[in-house]
Motif scaffolding. Structure first.
Motif, PDB file in Angstrom:
ATOM      1  N   GLU A 202       0.829  -1.196   0.000  1.00 31.70           N
ATOM      2  CA  GLU A 202       0.000   0.000   0.000  1.00 31.70           C
ATOM      3  C   GLU A 202       0.868   1.252   0.000  1.00 31.70           C
ATOM      4  N   GLY A 203       0.300   2.329  -0.523  1.00 32.71           N
ATOM      5  CA  GLY A 203       0.974   3.619  -0.472  1.00 32.71           C
ATOM      6  C   GLY A 203       2.338   3.577  -1.127  1.00 32.71           C
ATOM      7  N   ALA A 204       3.329   4.144  -0.436  1.00 40.31           N
ATOM      8  CA  ALA A 204       4.690   4.203  -0.962  1.00 40.31           C
ATOM      9  C   ALA A 204       5.325   2.828  -1.072  1.00 40.31           C
ATOM     10  N   GLU A 205       4.763   1.831  -0.363  1.00 39.23           N
ATOM     11  CA  GLU A 205       5.320   0.472  -0.394  1.00 39.23           C
ATOM     12  C   GLU A 205       4.720  -0.383  -1.510  1.00 39.23           C
ATOM     13  N   ARG A 206       3.779   0.161  -2.252  1.00 40.42           N
ATOM     14  CA  ARG A 206       3.132  -0.628  -3.304  1.00 40.42           C
ATOM     15  C   ARG A 206       4.109  -0.892  -4.447  1.00 40.42           C
ATOM     16  N   ASN A 207       4.122  -2.108  -4.948  1.00 38.59           N
ATOM     17  CA  ASN A 207       5.043  -2.457  -6.025  1.00 38.59           C
ATOM     18  C   ASN A 207       4.448  -3.546  -6.918  1.00 38.59           C
ATOM     19  N   VAL A 208       5.070  -3.763  -8.047  1.00 40.84           N
ATOM     20  CA  VAL A 208       4.630  -4.770  -9.011  1.00 40.84           C
ATOM     21  C   VAL A 208       4.782  -6.167  -8.417  1.00 40.84           C
ATOM     22  N   ALA A 209       3.779  -7.026  -8.659  1.00 40.34           N
ATOM     23  CA  ALA A 209       3.848  -8.416  -8.203  1.00 40.34           C
ATOM     24  C   ALA A 209       3.743  -9.407  -9.359  1.00 40.34           C
ATOM     25  N   GLY A 210       3.296  -8.932 -10.523  1.00 37.83           N
ATOM     26  CA  GLY A 210       3.166  -9.838 -11.661  1.00 37.83           C
ATOM     27  C   GLY A 210       2.251  -9.264 -12.724  1.00 37.83           C
ATOM     28  N   MET A 211       1.935 -10.086 -13.696  1.00 39.12           N
ATOM     29  CA  MET A 211       1.129  -9.657 -14.824  1.00 39.12           C
ATOM     30  C   MET A 211       0.198 -10.786 -15.254  1.00 39.12           C
ATOM     31  N   LEU A 212      -1.089 -10.471 -15.359  1.00 41.29           N
ATOM     32  CA  LEU A 212      -2.033 -11.422 -15.946  1.00 41.29           C
ATOM     33  C   LEU A 212      -2.063 -11.199 -17.451  1.00 41.29           C
ATOM     34  N   VAL A 213      -2.094 -12.297 -18.197  1.00 39.17           N
ATOM     35  CA  VAL A 213      -2.114 -12.231 -19.655  1.00 39.17           C
ATOM     36  C   VAL A 213      -3.228 -13.130 -20.186  1.00 39.17           C
ATOM     37  N   MET A 214      -3.527 -12.968 -21.456  1.00 41.43           N
ATOM     38  CA  MET A 214      -4.418 -13.893 -22.154  1.00 41.43           C
ATOM     39  C   MET A 214      -3.652 -14.409 -23.362  1.00 41.43           C
ATOM     40  N   ARG A 215      -3.562 -15.732 -23.454  1.00 38.45           N
ATOM     41  CA  ARG A 215      -2.743 -16.378 -24.490  1.00 38.45           C
ATOM     42  C   ARG A 215      -3.554 -17.435 -25.237  1.00 38.45           C
ATOM     43  N   ALA A 216      -3.554 -17.316 -26.565  1.00 44.71           N
ATOM     44  CA  ALA A 216      -4.265 -18.316 -27.361  1.00 44.71           C
ATOM     45  C   ALA A 216      -3.717 -19.714 -27.089  1.00 44.71           C
ATOM     46  N   GLY A 495      20.447  -5.440  -9.397  1.00 45.17           N
ATOM     47  CA  GLY A 495      20.773  -6.828  -9.061  1.00 45.17           C
ATOM     48  C   GLY A 495      19.585  -7.669  -8.664  1.00 45.17           C
ATOM     49  N   ARG A 496      18.377  -7.140  -8.772  1.00 44.49           N
ATOM     50  CA  ARG A 496      17.206  -7.831  -8.247  1.00 44.49           C
ATOM     51  C   ARG A 496      16.585  -8.801  -9.240  1.00 44.49           C
ATOM     52  N   CYS A 497      17.045  -8.784 -10.493  1.00 44.08           N
ATOM     53  CA  CYS A 497      16.380  -9.585 -11.533  1.00 44.08           C
ATOM     54  C   CYS A 497      17.325 -10.598 -12.177  1.00 44.08           C
ATOM     55  N   LYS A 498      18.362 -11.003 -11.475  1.00 43.14           N
ATOM     56  CA  LYS A 498      19.315 -11.944 -12.058  1.00 43.14           C
ATOM     57  C   LYS A 498      18.705 -13.319 -12.278  1.00 43.14           C
ATOM     58  N   ARG A 499      17.656 -13.612 -11.535  1.00 42.40           N
ATOM     59  CA  ARG A 499      17.000 -14.917 -11.697  1.00 42.40           C
ATOM     60  C   ARG A 499      15.497 -14.744 -11.540  1.00 42.40           C
ATOM     61  N   ALA A 500      14.774 -15.754 -12.001  1.00 38.32           N
ATOM     62  CA  ALA A 500      13.320 -15.708 -11.928  1.00 38.32           C
ATOM     63  C   ALA A 500      12.851 -15.617 -10.487  1.00 38.32           C
ATOM     64  N   VAL A 501      11.701 -14.971 -10.284  1.00 37.84           N
ATOM     65  CA  VAL A 501      11.132 -14.829  -8.943  1.00 37.84           C
ATOM     66  C   VAL A 501      10.708 -16.215  -8.433  1.00 37.84           C
ATOM     67  N   PRO A 502      11.262 -16.655  -7.312  1.00 35.22           N
ATOM     68  CA  PRO A 502      10.873 -17.957  -6.771  1.00 35.22           C
ATOM     69  C   PRO A 502       9.638 -17.815  -5.875  1.00 35.22           C
ATOM     70  N   GLY A 503       9.252 -18.903  -5.249  1.00 31.64           N
ATOM     71  CA  GLY A 503       8.229 -18.842  -4.202  1.00 31.64           C
ATOM     72  C   GLY A 503       6.827 -19.016  -4.718  1.00 31.64           C
ATOM     73  N   GLY A 504       5.897 -18.413  -3.976  1.00 36.10           N
ATOM     74  CA  GLY A 504       4.483 -18.657  -4.204  1.00 36.10           C
ATOM     75  C   GLY A 504       3.875 -17.783  -5.281  1.00 36.10           C
ATOM     76  N   ILE A 505       2.571 -17.695  -5.211  1.00 34.78           N
ATOM     77  CA  ILE A 505       1.789 -16.946  -6.188  1.00 34.78           C
ATOM     78  C   ILE A 505       1.304 -15.659  -5.525  1.00 34.78           C
ATOM     79  N   PRO A 506       1.417 -14.529  -6.215  1.00 40.59           N
ATOM     80  CA  PRO A 506       0.981 -13.263  -5.602  1.00 40.59           C
ATOM     81  C   PRO A 506      -0.463 -13.334  -5.113  1.00 40.59           C
ATOM     82  N   GLY A 507      -0.691 -12.760  -3.943  1.00 46.32           N
ATOM     83  CA  GLY A 507      -2.036 -12.779  -3.383  1.00 46.32           C
ATOM     84  C   GLY A 507      -3.054 -12.064  -4.244  1.00 46.32           C
ATOM     85  N   ALA A 508      -2.581 -11.134  -5.080  1.00 46.74           N
ATOM     86  CA  ALA A 508      -3.496 -10.365  -5.927  1.00 46.74           C
ATOM     87  C   ALA A 508      -3.946 -11.135  -7.161  1.00 46.74           C
ATOM     88  N   ALA A 509      -3.351 -12.297  -7.424  1.00 48.32           N
ATOM     89  CA  ALA A 509      -3.629 -13.007  -8.679  1.00 48.32           C
ATOM     90  C   ALA A 509      -5.086 -13.447  -8.775  1.00 48.32           C
TER      91      ALA A 509
END
Length: 698
Positions: A202-216, A495-509
């Motif tokens: 929230e607020g100043a701490e809000r950041n990107v968590a992922g992207m929903l897409v539609m793929r044929a 240096g934050r993107c050297k590898r894929a994001v591990p772990g769970g699924i974003p709560g916003a998904a």
């Protein structure tokens, strides 16, 4: 004299084949979300868009060890690959015989106002590096025998900083960058449309968590809409401009951009009042800007009414054959409409005349087999009787041929070849055209590293609102390359993107998917076709080159009403592919309301006429004149000097569009770098300002 260019060279510069995409990497897993079986893709960074800017960002990130993937609605289907003109240019500095310094170039880039001075300098100082790196990748920019870059004057450019490979310059850029991205192993996901940005915090701490897409490719019985989830906390929006916003448009079909997508995610936009309009062939056939040598050949421009009668309508606007012909020529490097050029019988009087002809139901054509007929009572057209600047240019070019088509063949045979590829022979038949929307100068508000106000979200290319009111022709291509590289440098340094994001699924998904489903309703009375028709007609008729306060205000009320109906009823769809379009047109309806809100705000606060539009007002200070007399209907306000020093910011809060202004960021031209003092900031990475990741921009 005729330029003799072998056909195989013309073919190579016109028929630009794009590389074949590599096989797609499979999803890393799947999850049950909102009742759907959703494939999960993971990446350090997701680039949205496969145009020149997005490819540059992906290439530069991959070189820096970033785990980057690129998603695209249609590979090689965007504006940089599919549209342009024979003055799609890059800008160079300190080369050949017209070299200048970067500060002078920055002043030229931002000379129209409403542009950040530091951004203009970033684009100027990065231009030489971008040109050199593109040449290294194989872009065939022309040179003289001593290695200097061949250059020429273009719109909003008095020095002559532009260069070109011909009408396919931007497509050639996409080609060499795509080949490099594939060579480096950047994963591509084609037929993949970004539909929702996921955030957390929230607020100043809000950041990107992922992207929903539609793929044929992800449509299954358990997932009929092909919804996919890319888990990443860094995204780069590079999906181009809102080409579908206008009915009268030179964009390729299907260019939606990402303004609505960004607004929904709480991302701030800027300068939405600023676009480019100019003459070109519409996308119903082959969309292309008719700038450069198309008009410098001085063809005959006329209209046909419903009875097939021909009208030499420009003769009613200009006082002499010489004045008429000279201004047709000047459209070559004064291509975009600009309100002030309607005055003193200038070149934008042509745009106004064409606008009036089409509004009256007449079709407008350009005939390269006829010179302009004489203005009544004046002498016939003659290359000897032209304004001095025009005579000097054509003389230097050796364009003294009798007919426009021969002058065009001499100066730019590629211009003819290009249309032939699309079954249009301008050497044999007239070319129909109109005044069209061509480019959005505004967009997502970013800082000098391409960061938006949402942490983890960057924007480059036409998606970014880095341009001001006007820009030199081709500066957009340069800006995309410069900021694609800047974004990659910043993401790499973090240096934050050297590898894929591990772990769970974003709560916003799951909530994000539920929101999508709520917006797509088979029983809705609002069809994609109806929304498209309403948005495009409203924007072309009320927010084109001619505007007034009352019409824009009414259009805004209608746009708000449409968005309210969409929120209540959703968008109807009959099949999965139409569902994708349903989401995109919901975004376009939102983008339309944002543009109209900014325009209404600007006009109601005394905004005057500048690059994109004439703001007509019965009490306006400026009155265009025609040969037939004053054009009282198009009396317009002049621009307020104070408005050149600020930008209009647009954001959405609780479904309501909020507007504010901010001053342009300044550049202290007296500040000088000093090697020993400043080198440590480079070595330690302090130049990247990584501690300001979550700070709101000014």
């Amino acid at each position: 004299m005729t330029i003799d260019v072998p056909q195989e060279i013309l073919d190579a510069l016109t028929d630009v084949d794009m590389p074949r995409l590599p096989p797609e990497a499979p999803a890393s897993g799947a999850a049950r979300l909102a009742g759907f079986g959703v494939p999960i893709y993971r990446a350090g960074c997701v680039v949205v868009g496969s145009g020149a800017a997005g490819l540059r960002a992906a290439v530069e990130m991959k070189r820096r060890g970033v785990d980057v993937v690129l998603i695209t609605q249609s590979a090689w289907g965007g504006t940089s690959a599919c549209s342009g003109s024979d003055k799609q240019t890059l800008h160079t500095a300190n080369t050949a015989d017209q070299g200048d310094n970067y500060r002078a170039m920055a002043r030229a880039i931002g000379s129209g106002g409403a542009m950040d001075e530091d951004t203009a300098y970033v684009e100027a100082v990065g231009s030489s590096r971008m040109m050199a790196s593109l040449q290294f990748l194989g872009l065939p920019l022309p040179q003289d025998p001593l290695g200097g870059t061949l250059r020429y004057q273009t719109d909003h450019d008095e020095v002559g900083r532009a260069t070109s490979c011909g009408p396919r310059t931007s497509r050639l850029m996409v080609k060499v960058l795509a080949e490099e991205a594939i060579r480096l192993g950047v994963p591509f996901y084609n037929q993949t449309t970004a539909v929702k940005i996921l955030t957390q915090g929230e607020g100043a701490e809000r950041n990107v968590a992922g992207m929903l897409v539609m793929r044929a490719g992800d449509r299954t019985q358990e997932n009929p809409l092909g919804i996919g989830l890319f888990v990443s906390d860094v995204i780069v929006l590079a999906a181009g401009g809102p080409g579908e916003l206008y009915r009268d448009s030179v964009y390729p079909n299907g260019c939606f951009g990402s303004l609505g997508l960004a607004l929904e995610a709480g991302i701030e936009l800027v300068n939405l009042t600023e676009s480019q309009f100019g003459i070109g062939t519409r996308r119903e056939g082959f969309p292309w800007n008719l700038s450069g040598t198309y008009v410098q050949a001085i063809p005959h421009i006329y209209s046909l009414d419903g009875e097939g009668a021909e009208h030499h309508f420009l003769a009613g606007y200009y006082r002499s054959t010489q004045e008429l012909a000279s201004n047709i020529f000047r459209k070559g490097y004064q291509w975009p409409f600009h309100a002030t050029r309607m005055l003193d019988f200038g070149s934008s009087l042509i745009d106004l005349a064409i606008y009036r002809e089409t509004a009256a139901g007449r079709r407008v054509f350009m005939d390269f087999n006829r010179n302009p007929p004489p203005v009544r009572g004046d002498l016939p057209f003659s290359l000897v009787r032209l304004d001095e600047d025009v005579r000097l240019y054509l003389g230097k070019a050796g364009a003294d041929q009798e007919m426009p088509i021969d002058r065009l063949k001499h100066m730019n045979p590629l211009a003819i070849e290009l249309y032939r590829r699309y079954k249009i022979d301008i050497a044999a038949e007239p070319l129909e055209f109109a005044v069209n929307n061509q480019h959005m100068n505004g967009g997502i508000m970013v800082d000098t590293w391409g960061r938006s106000n949402l942490a983890g979200c960057y924007a480059v290319g036409e998606a970014a609102g880095t341009h001001g009111v006007t820009r030199p022709g081709g500066a957009a291509l340069n800006a995309g390359q410069v900021f694609g590289t800047r974004v990659a440098e910043h993401i790499g340094a973090s240096g934050r993107c050297k590898r894929a994001v591990p772990g769970g699924i974003p709560g916003a998904a799951e909530a994000g998917i539920a929101d999508l489903l709520a917006a797509l309703r088979a029983e809705s009375p609002l069809s994609v076709k109806a929304i498209r028709s309403a948005v495009q007609a409203r924007m072309s008729e009320k927010a084109g080159i001619i505007c007034d306060q009352e019409s824009v205000g009414r259009a805004l009320i209608e746009a708000h009403k449409l968005n309210a109906e969409i929120r209540v009823s959703g968008v109807a769809y009959g099949h999965p592919a139409e569902a994708v379009r349903g989401v995109q047109w919901r975004h376009m309806a939102l983008a339309s309301a944002a543009v109209l809100s900014a325009l209404d705000f600007f006009i109601r606060n005394g905004g005057g006429s500048r690059g994109a539009r004439a703001i007509c007002d019965a009490d306006g200070e400026s009155l265009p004149l025609a040969r037939s007399g004053p054009l009282q209907e198009y009396r317009f306000r002049t621009e307020r000097e104070s408005h050149r020093n600020e930008q209009i910011v647009v954001r959405i809060e609780a479904d309501e569009i909020k507007l504010s202004t901010r001053p342009n960021r300044n550049l202290d031209e007296s500040a000088k770098s000093f090697f020993e003092r400043d080198w440590p900031d480079w070595l330690t990475g302090r130049i990247y300002d990584l501690g300001a990741e979550n700070e709101t921009m000014p």
